[in-house]
Design an enzyme around this catalytic site. Structure first.
Site, PDB file in Angstrom:
ATOM      1  N   CYS A  62       0.810  -1.228   0.000  1.00 43.43           N
ATOM      2  CA  CYS A  62       0.000   0.000   0.000  1.00 43.43           C
ATOM      3  C   CYS A  62       0.840   1.275   0.000  1.00 43.43           C
ATOM      4  O   CYS A  62       0.885   2.005  -0.989  1.00 43.43           O
ATOM      5  CB  CYS A  62      -0.934   0.004   1.210  1.00 43.43           C
ATOM      6  SG  CYS A  62      -2.115  -1.349   1.169  1.00 43.43           S
TER       7      CYS A  62
HETATM    8  N1  LIG Z   1      -2.768  -6.220   1.841  1.00 39.94           N
HETATM    9  C1  LIG Z   1      -3.249  -5.160   2.455  1.00 39.94           C
HETATM   10  O1  LIG Z   1      -2.993  -4.955   3.629  1.00 39.94           O
HETATM   11  C2  LIG Z   1      -4.182  -4.178   1.757  1.00 39.94           C
HETATM   12  C3  LIG Z   1      -4.827  -3.208   2.526  1.00 39.94           C
HETATM   13  C4  LIG Z   1      -5.693  -2.327   1.906  1.00 39.94           C
HETATM   14  C5  LIG Z   1      -5.879  -2.398   0.523  1.00 39.94           C
HETATM   15  N2  LIG Z   1      -5.226  -3.339  -0.215  1.00 39.94           N
HETATM   16  C6  LIG Z   1      -5.502  -3.375  -1.659  1.00 39.94           C
HETATM   17  O2  LIG Z   1      -6.307  -4.520  -1.948  1.00 39.94           O
HETATM   18  C7  LIG Z   1      -5.968  -5.054  -3.228  1.00 39.94           C
HETATM   19  C8  LIG Z   1      -5.597  -6.523  -3.104  1.00 39.94           C
HETATM   20  O3  LIG Z   1      -4.448  -6.621  -2.285  1.00 39.94           O
HETATM   21  P1  LIG Z   1      -4.006  -7.977  -1.619  1.00 39.94           P
HETATM   22  O4  LIG Z   1      -3.003  -7.616  -0.594  1.00 39.94           O
HETATM   23  O5  LIG Z   1      -5.157  -8.818  -1.213  1.00 39.94           O
HETATM   24  O6  LIG Z   1      -3.301  -8.691  -2.886  1.00 39.94           O
HETATM   25  P2  LIG Z   1      -2.846 -10.220  -2.993  1.00 39.94           P
HETATM   26  O7  LIG Z   1      -1.772 -10.258  -4.004  1.00 39.94           O
HETATM   27  O8  LIG Z   1      -2.594 -10.785  -1.632  1.00 39.94           O
HETATM   28  O9  LIG Z   1      -4.137 -10.969  -3.557  1.00 39.94           O
HETATM   29  C9  LIG Z   1      -4.671 -10.736  -4.809  1.00 39.94           C
HETATM   30  C10 LIG Z   1      -5.249 -12.045  -5.331  1.00 39.94           C
HETATM   31  O10 LIG Z   1      -5.872 -11.771  -6.590  1.00 39.94           O
HETATM   32  C11 LIG Z   1      -5.652 -12.882  -7.423  1.00 39.94           C
HETATM   33  N3  LIG Z   1      -5.877 -12.469  -8.806  1.00 39.94           N
HETATM   34  C12 LIG Z   1      -5.100 -11.700  -9.604  1.00 39.94           C
HETATM   35  N4  LIG Z   1      -5.685 -11.520 -10.787  1.00 39.94           N
HETATM   36  C13 LIG Z   1      -6.870 -12.192 -10.746  1.00 39.94           C
HETATM   37  C14 LIG Z   1      -7.923 -12.385 -11.659  1.00 39.94           C
HETATM   38  N5  LIG Z   1      -7.890 -11.855 -12.883  1.00 39.94           N
HETATM   39  N6  LIG Z   1      -8.983 -13.134 -11.270  1.00 39.94           N
HETATM   40  C15 LIG Z   1      -9.019 -13.691 -10.041  1.00 39.94           C
HETATM   41  N7  LIG Z   1      -8.049 -13.532  -9.129  1.00 39.94           N
HETATM   42  C16 LIG Z   1      -6.992 -12.801  -9.479  1.00 39.94           C
HETATM   43  C17 LIG Z   1      -4.220 -13.290  -7.120  1.00 39.94           C
HETATM   44  O11 LIG Z   1      -3.955 -14.603  -7.513  1.00 39.94           O
HETATM   45  C18 LIG Z   1      -4.209 -13.121  -5.587  1.00 39.94           C
HETATM   46  O12 LIG Z   1      -4.600 -14.298  -4.925  1.00 39.94           O
HETATM   47  C19 LIG Z   1      -4.856  -4.158  -3.768  1.00 39.94           C
HETATM   48  O13 LIG Z   1      -5.403  -3.159  -4.560  1.00 39.94           O
HETATM   49  C20 LIG Z   1      -4.271  -3.541  -2.504  1.00 39.94           C
HETATM   50  O14 LIG Z   1      -3.675  -2.288  -2.768  1.00 39.94           O
HETATM   51  C21 LIG Z   1      -4.391  -4.238   0.379  1.00 39.94           C
END
Ligand SMILES: NC(=O)c1ccc[n+]([C@@H]2O[C@H](COP(=O)([O-])OP(=O)(O)OC[C@H]3O[C@@H](n4cnc5c(N)ncnc54)[C@H](O)[C@@H]3O)[C@@H](O)[C@H]2O)c1
Length: 460
Positions: free
Chosen positions: A298
């Protein structure tokens, strides 16, 4: 395909289904955000289907196991008992009432937004879109993504000529005729703080911005079942910008203390003591802490989504650029500090045996993304150091988007053999007194050795 029928429902019917926990919820992207969200809905008795293109994740969940450290296998199995399943088959989206997208939003090699995960997901979702479905984007992104990028793809590529509901009238009621041709779109940012156990997830207010009041109301009703408070804003763009403001606020304030730390080091003042003293002020001050650089998915990334978008408006976001410059420089400061500390021992970085303690991007979590430890390791290796690492959460560091280290975790039994031990991540598991007593030299980037008075310790 399941034998559930496609939604084809009025907003009123969808709202009733949500209130009665009969709405089927699909979560796309089962990562750090999507999987916990799926479990929250499942706990509230919704039947949840998780979608992910990573077949290993789907298989792990199908076996009733977890791949996220803080989520126990028991939680997955309880969700399965409630109807939770994981799949890579997008056709199952057709039977969902609400679809929440939680896919990654990284930066590309030129430090620009990489929306490919969002666009790939939207292209894959569009052919399965059904009238009356609610689609919510949760991925952090620049203002305009939901309406300018996602929505046009959904409208253009669905098979039934569906349009996003745009009417300005409030209330979930709508005529069946228009509902047959409409779907609902909203943006709601994720606010999870990994490792923070002080606030229960359901107590974190959920900001929601709908394309129209109906979409906002439906998204608010859905999230209202798992969060104690929802915060409606006037549009998806306002909700997208809210998330960026929160993260830019942190990024800029961390840069401020990082810069002041560098000054304090020159002046012989302990920045940690100063922050602790300033924190006693009961108003107008919130503490932020210096460190070896920014990490996670983030804070190092999200601000640049906005600075990129700002250029479209002939506008430069100078605070973001300056904060980025200062924060990105911190691993180089750590390298220089290690060099200086070794120099005091008449040693050089070149050839030194260096142990990095903690590689996760922050304390007590199992997430390596954008971790400054990876940069510090690469910088040390580049200078000829023999680098080892230890982290309770990572037995191995392989290949990521920006690194390929292929390192195996070292044991903690021969600490005295290292020329220098560098504390990058201050995990609670470590016994810092023991580490200092056995080490030849400790460079501490986190004030983890606070209260340990030893000439072996260099705080940087
Ligand atoms: N991790 C955090 O603490 C956090 C906090 C707030 C916001 N976010 C935001 O949330 C979003 C997701 O982050 P995250 O940490 O969960 O990411 P992550 O990488 O842990 O998970 C994303 C998942 O999406 C899957 N994926 C990718 N493309 C795909 C598709 N076309 N169809 C289906 N699945 C697909 C991946 O395989 C993965 O399992 C980002 O935009 C991030 O900025 C994350």
């Amino acid at each position: 395909m399941t034998n559930h029928s496609a939604p084809n429902q009025t907003p009123e019917q969808l709202k009733n289904k949500i209130q009665q926990r009969q709405a089927r919820v699909g979560i796309i992207g089962l990562g750090y955000v999507g999987l916990p969200l799926a479990l929250l809905f499942s706990e509230q008795k919704f039947t949840v289907t998780g979608f992910d293109i990573d077949q290993r994740k789907v298989d792990t969940l199908t076996r009733g196991e977890s791949y996220i450290y803080r989520i126990a296998a028991d939680e997955i199995r309880s969700a399965q008992a409630q109807g939770f399943s994981a799949t890579a088959d997008y056709s199952r989206l057709e039977t969902m009432d609400a679809i929440i997208i939680c896919v990654p939003t990284p930066l590309n090699q030129y430090h620009e937004p990489d929306l490919s995960y969002i666009t790939d997901t939207t292209h894959a979702l569009a052919p399965h879109l059904q009238p009356g479905q609610l689609v919510i984007l949760e991925s952090t992104t620049y203002p305009g993504t939901t309406e300018e990028v996602m929505l046009p793809i959904l409208e253009k590529e669905n098979k039934q000529g569906l349009k996003a509901a745009r009417s300005a009238s409030a209330g979930a009621s709508s005529s069946t005729a228009s509902a047959e041709k409409e779907f609902f779109v909203a943006f709601s940012p994720e606010r999870e703080d990994p490792g923070n156990t002080t606030v229960a997830r359901c107590d974190i207010p959920k900001v929601v911005g709908g394309v129209n009041p109906q979409a906002a109301e439906l998204a608010g009703a859905l999230y209202g079942t798992i969060f104690h408070r929802t915060v409606p804003v006037s549009s998806p763009a306002a909700a997208e910008m809210t998330k960026l403001l929160e993260n830019i606020y942190r990024c800029v304030n961390i840069a401020l203390v990082n810069e002041l730390k560098l000054l304090c080091l020159r002046m012989g003042i302990d920045i940690w003591e100063v922050i602790a003293a300033a924190s006693t002020k009961p108003f107008g001050f919130h503490p932020f802490y210096p460190g070896p650089g920014l990490g996670g998915h983030c804070i190092p990334i999200d601000p640049f989504y906005l600075s990129w978008k700002a250029k479209e408006f002939d506008f430069r976001t100078r605070f973001i650029e300056l904060a980025g410059e200062i924060n990105n420089n911190m691993p180089y400061h750590v390298l220089a500090s290690i060099g200086g500390a070794l120099n005091q021992h008449k040693k050089s970085v070149n050839g030194a045996r260096v142990l990095i303690l903690g590689v996760a991007y922050k304390k007590d979590i199992d997430d390596l993304r954008e971790s400054p430890a990876l940069t510090v390791i690469e910088l040390l290796q580049h200078e000829g150091a023999q680098v080892s690492y230890h982290d309770p959460y990572f037995p191995f560091i392989g290949k990521g988007r920006k690194y390929d280290l292929q390192m195996k975790r070292a044991e903690l039994d021969k600490l005295g053999e290292y020329d220098c031990i560098v504390i990058i991540t201050d995990h609670s598991d470590y016994d810092y007194k023991k580490i200092v007593s056995e080490a030849q030299l400790v460079v501490d980037t986190r004030n983890a050795t606070k209260g340990i008075d030893s000439p072996k310790v260099v705080r940087c």
